[in-house]
Design an enzyme around this catalytic site. Structure first.
Site, PDB file in Angstrom:
ATOM      1  N   TYR A 199      -5.228  -5.767   9.048  1.00  0.00           N
ATOM      2  CA  TYR A 199      -4.038  -6.252   9.181  1.00  0.00           C
ATOM      3  C   TYR A 199      -3.893  -7.488   8.537  1.00  0.00           C
ATOM      4  O   TYR A 199      -2.586  -7.834   7.691  1.00  0.00           O
ATOM      5  CB  TYR A 199      -3.537  -5.631  10.071  1.00  0.00           C
ATOM      6  CG  TYR A 199      -1.728  -4.523   9.883  1.00  0.00           C
ATOM      7  CD1 TYR A 199      -1.793  -3.970   9.036  1.00  0.00           C
ATOM      8  CD2 TYR A 199      -0.909  -5.887   9.986  1.00  0.00           C
ATOM      9  CE1 TYR A 199      -0.095  -3.539   8.678  1.00  0.00           C
ATOM     10  CE2 TYR A 199       0.656  -5.678  10.306  1.00  0.00           C
ATOM     11  CZ  TYR A 199       0.559  -4.535   9.000  1.00  0.00           C
ATOM     12  OH  TYR A 199       1.581  -4.216   8.626  1.00  0.00           O
ATOM     13  N   LYS A 203      -2.284  -8.746   4.988  1.00  0.00           N
ATOM     14  CA  LYS A 203      -0.099  -9.213   5.315  1.00  0.00           C
ATOM     15  C   LYS A 203      -0.318 -10.425   4.554  1.00  0.00           C
ATOM     16  O   LYS A 203      -0.041 -11.167   4.214  1.00  0.00           O
ATOM     17  CB  LYS A 203      -0.314  -9.176   6.409  1.00  0.00           C
ATOM     18  CG  LYS A 203       0.347  -7.291   6.990  1.00  0.00           C
ATOM     19  CD  LYS A 203       0.395  -7.184   5.466  1.00  0.00           C
ATOM     20  CE  LYS A 203       0.868  -5.512   5.658  1.00  0.00           C
ATOM     21  NZ  LYS A 203       1.122  -4.326   4.478  1.00  0.00           N
TER      22      LYS A 203
HETATM   23  N1  LIG Z   1       6.437  -0.107  10.003  1.00  0.00           N
HETATM   24  C1  LIG Z   1       6.352  -0.885  10.386  1.00  0.00           C
HETATM   25  O1  LIG Z   1       6.672  -1.265  11.781  1.00  0.00           O
HETATM   26  C2  LIG Z   1       6.033  -1.693   9.784  1.00  0.00           C
HETATM   27  C3  LIG Z   1       6.082  -3.594  10.110  1.00  0.00           C
HETATM   28  C4  LIG Z   1       6.332  -4.425   9.073  1.00  0.00           C
HETATM   29  C5  LIG Z   1       5.175  -3.982   8.294  1.00  0.00           C
HETATM   30  N2  LIG Z   1       5.629  -2.760   7.663  1.00  0.00           N
HETATM   31  C6  LIG Z   1       4.820  -2.352   5.997  1.00  0.00           C
HETATM   32  O2  LIG Z   1       5.871  -1.655   5.547  1.00  0.00           O
HETATM   33  C7  LIG Z   1       4.455  -0.961   4.579  1.00  0.00           C
HETATM   34  C8  LIG Z   1       5.240   0.558   4.625  1.00  0.00           C
HETATM   35  O3  LIG Z   1       4.713   0.645   6.756  1.00  0.00           O
HETATM   36  P1  LIG Z   1       5.526   2.073   6.726  1.00  0.00           P
HETATM   37  O4  LIG Z   1       5.642   2.121   8.252  1.00  0.00           O
HETATM   38  O5  LIG Z   1       5.981   2.929   6.033  1.00  0.00           O
HETATM   39  O6  LIG Z   1       3.794   3.282   6.488  1.00  0.00           O
HETATM   40  P2  LIG Z   1       3.737   4.425   6.426  1.00  0.00           P
HETATM   41  O7  LIG Z   1       2.078   4.309   6.351  1.00  0.00           O
HETATM   42  O8  LIG Z   1       4.428   4.856   6.896  1.00  0.00           O
HETATM   43  O9  LIG Z   1       4.053   4.600   4.712  1.00  0.00           O
HETATM   44  C9  LIG Z   1       2.188   3.630   3.316  1.00  0.00           C
HETATM   45  C10 LIG Z   1       1.840   4.666   2.851  1.00  0.00           C
HETATM   46  O10 LIG Z   1       1.178   4.544   1.673  1.00  0.00           O
HETATM   47  C11 LIG Z   1       0.819   5.515   1.313  1.00  0.00           C
HETATM   48  N3  LIG Z   1      -0.372   4.505   0.670  1.00  0.00           N
HETATM   49  C12 LIG Z   1      -1.479   4.248   1.772  1.00  0.00           C
HETATM   50  N4  LIG Z   1      -3.317   4.235   0.765  1.00  0.00           N
HETATM   51  C13 LIG Z   1      -1.655   4.453  -0.045  1.00  0.00           C
HETATM   52  C14 LIG Z   1      -3.201   4.295  -1.883  1.00  0.00           C
HETATM   53  N5  LIG Z   1      -4.154   4.429  -1.785  1.00  0.00           N
HETATM   54  N6  LIG Z   1      -2.065   5.128  -3.038  1.00  0.00           N
HETATM   55  C15 LIG Z   1      -1.132   4.747  -2.656  1.00  0.00           C
HETATM   56  N7  LIG Z   1      -0.545   5.029  -0.642  1.00  0.00           N
HETATM   57  C16 LIG Z   1      -1.178   5.206   0.052  1.00  0.00           C
HETATM   58  C17 LIG Z   1       0.308   6.288   2.810  1.00  0.00           C
HETATM   59  O11 LIG Z   1       0.295   7.647   1.887  1.00  0.00           O
HETATM   60  C18 LIG Z   1       2.492   6.166   3.268  1.00  0.00           C
HETATM   61  O12 LIG Z   1       2.450   7.142   2.665  1.00  0.00           O
HETATM   62  C19 LIG Z   1       3.172  -0.981   4.653  1.00  0.00           C
HETATM   63  O13 LIG Z   1       3.119  -2.077   4.133  1.00  0.00           O
HETATM   64  C20 LIG Z   1       2.865  -2.004   6.389  1.00  0.00           C
HETATM   65  O14 LIG Z   1       2.093  -3.143   6.696  1.00  0.00           O
HETATM   66  C21 LIG Z   1       4.983  -2.071   8.689  1.00  0.00           C
END
Ligand SMILES: NC(=O)c1ccc[n+]([C@@H]2O[C@H](COP(=O)([O-])OP(=O)(O)OC[C@H]3O[C@@H](n4cnc5c(N)ncnc54)[C@H](O)[C@@H]3O)[C@@H](O)[C@H]2O)c1
Length: 288
Positions: A199, A203
Protein backbone atom coordinates in the site's frame (compact mmCIF):
# COMPACT_ATOMS: atom_id res chain seq x y z
CA UNK A 1 -25.74 46.75 -4.54
CA UNK A 2 -26.09 49.55 -7.11
CA UNK A 3 -27.85 48.91 -10.40
CA UNK A 4 -24.64 49.53 -12.32
CA UNK A 5 -22.65 46.92 -10.40
CA UNK A 6 -25.25 44.13 -10.77
CA UNK A 7 -24.39 43.03 -14.34
CA UNK A 8 -20.70 43.04 -13.42
CA UNK A 9 -21.22 40.76 -10.43
CA UNK A 10 -23.48 38.52 -12.49
CA UNK A 11 -20.72 38.20 -15.05
CA UNK A 12 -18.23 37.43 -12.28
CA UNK A 13 -20.54 34.71 -10.90
CA UNK A 14 -20.95 33.18 -14.33
CA UNK A 15 -17.20 33.28 -14.84
CA UNK A 16 -16.66 31.50 -11.53
CA UNK A 17 -19.31 28.89 -12.31
CA UNK A 18 -17.79 28.21 -15.71
CA UNK A 19 -14.44 27.44 -14.03
CA UNK A 20 -16.07 24.40 -12.43
CA UNK A 21 -18.30 23.46 -15.36
CA UNK A 22 -17.65 20.00 -16.84
CA UNK A 23 -20.51 20.03 -19.37
CA UNK A 24 -19.60 17.95 -22.41
CA UNK A 25 -16.53 16.41 -20.75
CA UNK A 26 -16.01 12.68 -20.45
CA UNK A 27 -14.29 11.33 -17.33
CA UNK A 28 -12.90 7.81 -17.05
CA UNK A 29 -12.87 6.59 -13.43
CA UNK A 30 -10.98 3.37 -12.70
CA UNK A 31 -12.37 1.41 -9.79
CA UNK A 32 -15.42 3.53 -10.54
CA UNK A 33 -17.90 1.11 -8.97
CA UNK A 34 -16.17 1.25 -5.56
CA UNK A 35 -16.90 3.38 -2.51
CA UNK A 36 -15.03 6.53 -3.55
CA UNK A 37 -15.25 5.93 -7.32
CA UNK A 38 -19.02 6.40 -7.18
CA UNK A 39 -18.57 9.63 -5.19
CA UNK A 40 -16.10 10.95 -7.78
CA UNK A 41 -18.69 10.13 -10.47
CA UNK A 42 -21.46 11.94 -8.58
CA UNK A 43 -19.54 15.20 -8.47
CA UNK A 44 -18.54 14.90 -12.13
CA UNK A 45 -22.26 14.48 -12.89
CA UNK A 46 -23.22 17.43 -10.70
CA UNK A 47 -20.85 19.59 -12.75
CA UNK A 48 -22.46 18.42 -16.00
CA UNK A 49 -19.88 15.82 -17.04
CA UNK A 50 -20.26 12.20 -18.12
CA UNK A 51 -18.57 9.47 -16.08
CA UNK A 52 -17.32 6.18 -17.44
CA UNK A 53 -17.04 3.68 -14.59
CA UNK A 54 -14.34 1.11 -15.33
CA UNK A 55 -14.19 -1.75 -12.87
CA UNK A 56 -13.81 -5.52 -12.58
CA UNK A 57 -16.81 -7.59 -13.75
CA UNK A 58 -17.64 -8.68 -10.17
CA UNK A 59 -18.07 -5.01 -9.17
CA UNK A 60 -20.84 -4.69 -11.84
CA UNK A 61 -19.83 -1.29 -13.26
CA UNK A 62 -22.66 -1.41 -15.84
CA UNK A 63 -25.27 -1.68 -13.06
CA UNK A 64 -23.57 1.05 -11.00
CA UNK A 65 -23.64 3.34 -14.05
CA UNK A 66 -27.39 2.78 -14.43
CA UNK A 67 -27.88 3.61 -10.71
CA UNK A 68 -25.75 6.74 -11.08
CA UNK A 69 -27.69 7.93 -14.12
CA UNK A 70 -30.98 7.52 -12.24
CA UNK A 71 -29.73 9.15 -9.04
CA UNK A 72 -28.00 12.11 -10.69
CA UNK A 73 -30.15 12.43 -13.84
CA UNK A 74 -26.98 12.26 -15.89
CA UNK A 75 -25.41 10.27 -18.67
CA UNK A 76 -22.94 7.62 -17.50
CA UNK A 77 -21.43 4.45 -18.88
CA UNK A 78 -20.11 1.34 -17.14
CA UNK A 79 -17.48 -0.95 -18.63
CA UNK A 80 -16.17 -4.16 -17.07
CA UNK A 81 -12.41 -4.42 -17.50
CA UNK A 82 -9.22 -5.28 -15.69
CA UNK A 83 -7.01 -2.19 -15.93
CA UNK A 84 -3.92 -4.32 -15.30
CA UNK A 85 -4.38 -5.87 -18.73
CA UNK A 86 -3.19 -3.63 -21.63
CA UNK A 87 -5.55 -5.26 -24.16
CA UNK A 88 -8.54 -4.54 -21.92
CA UNK A 89 -7.47 -0.92 -21.41
CA UNK A 90 -7.24 -0.48 -25.20
CA UNK A 91 -10.70 -2.04 -25.59
CA UNK A 92 -12.12 0.41 -23.00
CA UNK A 93 -10.57 3.30 -24.89
CA UNK A 94 -12.05 2.09 -28.21
CA UNK A 95 -15.50 1.70 -26.62
CA UNK A 96 -15.42 5.23 -25.13
CA UNK A 97 -14.18 6.84 -28.33
CA UNK A 98 -16.86 5.01 -30.34
CA UNK A 99 -19.57 6.29 -27.99
CA UNK A 100 -18.36 9.80 -27.10
CA UNK A 101 -15.47 10.57 -29.50
CA UNK A 102 -13.48 12.15 -26.65
CA UNK A 103 -11.80 11.55 -23.30
CA UNK A 104 -11.19 14.64 -21.15
CA UNK A 105 -10.47 13.34 -17.65
CA UNK A 106 -8.89 10.21 -16.18
CA UNK A 107 -9.15 9.47 -12.46
CA UNK A 108 -6.69 6.70 -11.54
CA UNK A 109 -8.61 5.48 -8.52
CA UNK A 110 -8.44 1.66 -8.57
CA UNK A 111 -6.18 0.00 -6.02
CA UNK A 112 -6.13 -2.99 -3.71
CA UNK A 113 -6.74 -1.73 -0.20
CA UNK A 114 -7.24 -4.63 2.20
CA UNK A 115 -9.12 -3.64 5.34
CA UNK A 116 -6.62 -4.78 7.97
CA UNK A 117 -8.58 -3.03 10.73
CA UNK A 118 -11.44 -5.49 10.22
CA UNK A 119 -9.32 -8.55 9.46
CA UNK A 120 -9.30 -11.60 11.71
CA UNK A 121 -6.45 -13.19 9.77
CA UNK A 122 -3.58 -10.77 9.33
CA UNK A 123 -0.56 -13.05 9.48
CA UNK A 124 -0.16 -12.92 5.70
CA UNK A 125 0.14 -9.11 5.81
CA UNK A 126 3.36 -9.08 7.89
CA UNK A 127 6.54 -8.27 6.02
CA UNK A 128 8.21 -11.56 6.97
CA UNK A 129 5.28 -13.52 5.44
CA UNK A 130 4.40 -11.19 2.58
CA UNK A 131 4.20 -13.22 -0.63
CA UNK A 132 5.56 -12.27 -4.00
CA UNK A 133 2.14 -13.13 -5.47
CA UNK A 134 0.39 -10.48 -3.36
CA UNK A 135 3.22 -7.99 -4.01
CA UNK A 136 2.88 -8.52 -7.79
CA UNK A 137 -0.93 -8.41 -7.71
CA UNK A 138 -1.06 -5.15 -5.71
CA UNK A 139 1.56 -3.38 -7.85
CA UNK A 140 -0.15 -4.67 -10.96
CA UNK A 141 -3.44 -2.91 -10.11
CA UNK A 142 -2.23 0.20 -8.30
CA UNK A 143 0.83 1.09 -10.36
CA UNK A 144 0.80 -0.87 -13.62
CA UNK A 145 -2.92 -0.20 -14.05
CA UNK A 146 -2.43 3.52 -13.46
CA UNK A 147 0.50 3.54 -15.91
CA UNK A 148 -1.46 1.70 -18.62
CA UNK A 149 -4.52 3.94 -18.25
CA UNK A 150 -2.40 7.10 -18.17
CA UNK A 151 -0.53 6.02 -21.29
CA UNK A 152 -3.65 5.15 -23.28
CA UNK A 153 -6.05 7.88 -22.13
CA UNK A 154 -3.36 10.53 -21.55
CA UNK A 155 -2.01 10.08 -25.08
CA UNK A 156 -5.54 10.57 -26.40
CA UNK A 157 -5.81 13.83 -24.40
CA UNK A 158 -2.34 14.97 -25.52
CA UNK A 159 -3.39 14.39 -29.15
CA UNK A 160 -6.35 16.77 -28.60
CA UNK A 161 -4.16 19.22 -26.63
CA UNK A 162 -6.29 19.23 -23.46
CA UNK A 163 -7.02 16.94 -20.56
CA UNK A 164 -6.64 16.16 -16.91
CA UNK A 165 -5.33 13.14 -15.03
CA UNK A 166 -6.05 12.88 -11.32
CA UNK A 167 -4.27 10.17 -9.36
CA UNK A 168 -5.73 8.99 -6.07
CA UNK A 169 -2.89 8.49 -3.61
CA UNK A 170 -3.33 8.39 0.19
CA UNK A 171 -2.03 9.96 3.37
CA UNK A 172 0.09 6.79 3.37
CA UNK A 173 1.87 8.12 0.28
CA UNK A 174 3.29 10.80 2.57
CA UNK A 175 3.72 9.06 5.93
CA UNK A 176 4.37 5.46 6.99
CA UNK A 177 1.44 3.46 8.33
CA UNK A 178 1.16 3.51 12.10
CA UNK A 179 0.88 -0.24 12.61
CA UNK A 180 -0.40 0.22 16.18
CA UNK A 181 -3.76 1.11 14.60
CA UNK A 182 -4.33 -2.43 13.36
CA UNK A 183 -3.34 -4.40 16.51
CA UNK A 184 -5.70 -7.09 17.78
CA UNK A 185 -5.86 -7.94 21.49
CA UNK A 186 -4.74 -11.45 22.37
CA UNK A 187 -2.77 -12.17 19.22
CA UNK A 188 0.96 -12.97 19.41
CA UNK A 189 3.31 -10.46 17.75
CA UNK A 190 3.91 -12.83 14.83
CA UNK A 191 0.18 -12.80 13.95
CA UNK A 192 -0.59 -9.09 14.40
CA UNK A 193 -2.07 -7.62 11.20
CA UNK A 194 -0.30 -4.69 9.54
CA UNK A 195 -1.06 -2.40 6.63
CA UNK A 196 0.65 -4.22 3.73
CA UNK A 197 3.96 -2.88 2.44
CA UNK A 198 2.47 -2.68 -1.06
CA UNK A 199 0.00 0.00 0.00
CA UNK A 200 2.82 2.40 0.91
CA UNK A 201 4.84 1.47 -2.17
CA UNK A 202 1.91 1.84 -4.59
CA UNK A 203 0.77 5.16 -3.13
CA UNK A 204 4.31 6.63 -3.04
CA UNK A 205 4.78 5.40 -6.61
CA UNK A 206 1.57 7.16 -7.64
CA UNK A 207 3.14 10.47 -6.59
CA UNK A 208 6.20 9.70 -8.75
CA UNK A 209 3.91 8.86 -11.67
CA UNK A 210 2.11 12.17 -11.11
CA UNK A 211 5.29 14.25 -11.28
CA UNK A 212 6.68 12.32 -14.25
CA UNK A 213 3.52 12.67 -16.35
CA UNK A 214 2.94 16.28 -15.29
CA UNK A 215 6.29 17.35 -16.68
CA UNK A 216 6.16 15.00 -19.66
CA UNK A 217 2.88 16.48 -20.86
CA UNK A 218 3.22 20.00 -19.45
CA UNK A 219 3.36 21.49 -22.94
CA UNK A 220 0.74 19.15 -24.38
CA UNK A 221 -2.16 20.60 -22.40
CA UNK A 222 -2.50 17.58 -20.11
CA UNK A 223 -2.38 18.45 -16.41
CA UNK A 224 -1.60 15.70 -13.90
CA UNK A 225 -2.18 16.02 -10.16
CA UNK A 226 -2.77 13.78 -7.16
CA UNK A 227 -4.82 13.88 -4.02
CA UNK A 228 -3.76 12.19 -0.80
CA UNK A 229 -6.93 11.45 1.14
CA UNK A 230 -7.04 10.32 4.73
CA UNK A 231 -9.20 7.41 5.88
CA UNK A 232 -12.93 7.53 5.16
CA UNK A 233 -15.30 6.42 7.90
CA UNK A 234 -17.17 3.40 6.60
CA UNK A 235 -18.28 1.42 9.64
CA UNK A 236 -14.79 0.34 10.76
CA UNK A 237 -14.41 -1.27 14.21
CA UNK A 238 -14.71 1.31 17.01
CA UNK A 239 -11.28 0.50 18.54
CA UNK A 240 -9.64 1.31 15.22
CA UNK A 241 -11.65 4.51 14.77
CA UNK A 242 -10.83 5.70 18.30
CA UNK A 243 -7.11 5.05 17.81
CA UNK A 244 -7.05 6.74 14.39
CA UNK A 245 -8.98 9.81 15.58
CA UNK A 246 -6.21 10.43 18.11
CA UNK A 247 -3.71 10.77 15.25
CA UNK A 248 -5.83 13.35 13.42
CA UNK A 249 -5.78 16.99 14.58
CA UNK A 250 -9.41 17.43 13.47
CA UNK A 251 -10.27 14.43 15.64
CA UNK A 252 -12.28 12.43 13.11
CA UNK A 253 -12.11 10.38 9.94
CA UNK A 254 -13.36 11.82 6.64
CA UNK A 255 -16.97 11.57 5.52
CA UNK A 256 -17.31 9.76 2.22
CA UNK A 257 -18.29 12.92 0.32
CA UNK A 258 -15.53 15.17 1.69
CA UNK A 259 -13.19 14.66 -1.27
CA UNK A 260 -15.72 15.75 -3.87
CA UNK A 261 -14.77 19.44 -3.71
CA UNK A 262 -11.13 18.60 -4.40
CA UNK A 263 -12.05 16.18 -7.18
CA UNK A 264 -14.09 18.87 -8.92
CA UNK A 265 -11.37 21.49 -8.41
CA UNK A 266 -8.64 19.28 -9.84
CA UNK A 267 -10.70 17.91 -12.75
CA UNK A 268 -11.95 21.31 -13.89
CA UNK A 269 -10.47 24.52 -15.26
CA UNK A 270 -10.55 25.91 -11.70
CA UNK A 271 -7.09 24.32 -11.29
CA UNK A 272 -5.82 25.42 -14.73
CA UNK A 273 -2.38 26.53 -13.43
CA UNK A 274 -1.82 23.41 -11.35
CA UNK A 275 0.15 20.38 -12.43
CA UNK A 276 2.44 17.91 -10.68
CA UNK A 277 0.91 18.74 -7.29
CA UNK A 278 -0.28 16.52 -4.48
CA UNK A 279 -3.22 17.90 -2.54
CA UNK A 280 -3.21 16.40 0.95
CA UNK A 281 -6.68 16.21 2.51
CA UNK A 282 -6.35 14.38 5.78
CA UNK A 283 -7.85 16.40 8.65
CA UNK A 284 -4.30 17.47 9.42
CA UNK A 285 -2.94 13.97 10.11
CA UNK A 286 0.32 14.45 8.23
CA UNK A 287 1.05 17.71 10.12
CA UNK A 288 1.55 15.75 13.32
N1 LIG B 1 -11.45 4.56 1.51
C1 LIG B 1 -10.44 5.21 2.10
O1 LIG B 1 -10.45 5.44 3.32
C2 LIG B 1 -9.29 5.70 1.27
C3 LIG B 1 -8.35 6.57 1.88
C4 LIG B 1 -7.28 7.01 1.11
C5 LIG B 1 -7.14 6.60 -0.19
N2 LIG B 1 -8.06 5.75 -0.73
C6 LIG B 1 -7.86 5.33 -2.11
O2 LIG B 1 -9.00 5.68 -2.86
C7 LIG B 1 -9.19 4.75 -3.90
C8 LIG B 1 -10.61 4.18 -3.84
O3 LIG B 1 -10.78 3.57 -2.57
P1 LIG B 1 -12.16 2.91 -2.11
O4 LIG B 1 -12.21 3.02 -0.64
O5 LIG B 1 -13.27 3.43 -2.94
O6 LIG B 1 -11.88 1.38 -2.46
P2 LIG B 1 -12.84 0.30 -3.07
O7 LIG B 1 -12.19 -1.01 -2.78
O8 LIG B 1 -14.26 0.52 -2.65
O9 LIG B 1 -12.75 0.60 -4.64
C9 LIG B 1 -11.68 0.19 -5.43
C10 LIG B 1 -12.27 -0.35 -6.72
O10 LIG B 1 -11.19 -0.73 -7.58
C11 LIG B 1 -11.62 -1.86 -8.30
N3 LIG B 1 -10.49 -2.59 -8.89
C12 LIG B 1 -9.57 -3.33 -8.23
N4 LIG B 1 -8.73 -3.90 -9.09
C13 LIG B 1 -9.12 -3.50 -10.33
C14 LIG B 1 -8.64 -3.76 -11.63
N5 LIG B 1 -7.59 -4.58 -11.84
N6 LIG B 1 -9.28 -3.20 -12.69
C15 LIG B 1 -10.37 -2.39 -12.48
N7 LIG B 1 -10.86 -2.10 -11.26
C16 LIG B 1 -10.24 -2.64 -10.20
C17 LIG B 1 -12.38 -2.69 -7.27
O11 LIG B 1 -13.21 -3.67 -7.87
C18 LIG B 1 -13.12 -1.62 -6.50
O12 LIG B 1 -14.43 -1.41 -7.01
C19 LIG B 1 -8.11 3.69 -3.74
O13 LIG B 1 -7.02 4.04 -4.56
C20 LIG B 1 -7.72 3.83 -2.29
O14 LIG B 1 -6.41 3.39 -2.04
C21 LIG B 1 -9.13 5.30 -0.03
Amino acid sequence: MSRASRPQSQAANEGLRSLFNLAGRVAVITGGAGLLGMKHAEVIAAAGGTSVLVDLPQACPEDRAVELSKKCHCDSFGIAANIANPGEVDAVSDAILRKYSRIDILINNAANNPKMEASSDGEWSRLENFSLEVWDADLRVGLTGAFLCSRTFGLEMAKRGKGVILNIASDLAVIAPDQRLYRKDGLPESEQPVKPITYSVVKSGILGLTRYLATYWANAGVRVNAISPGGVYNGQPQTFVTRLQQLIPMGRMANVDEYQGAILFLCSDASSYMTGANLIIDGGRTCW
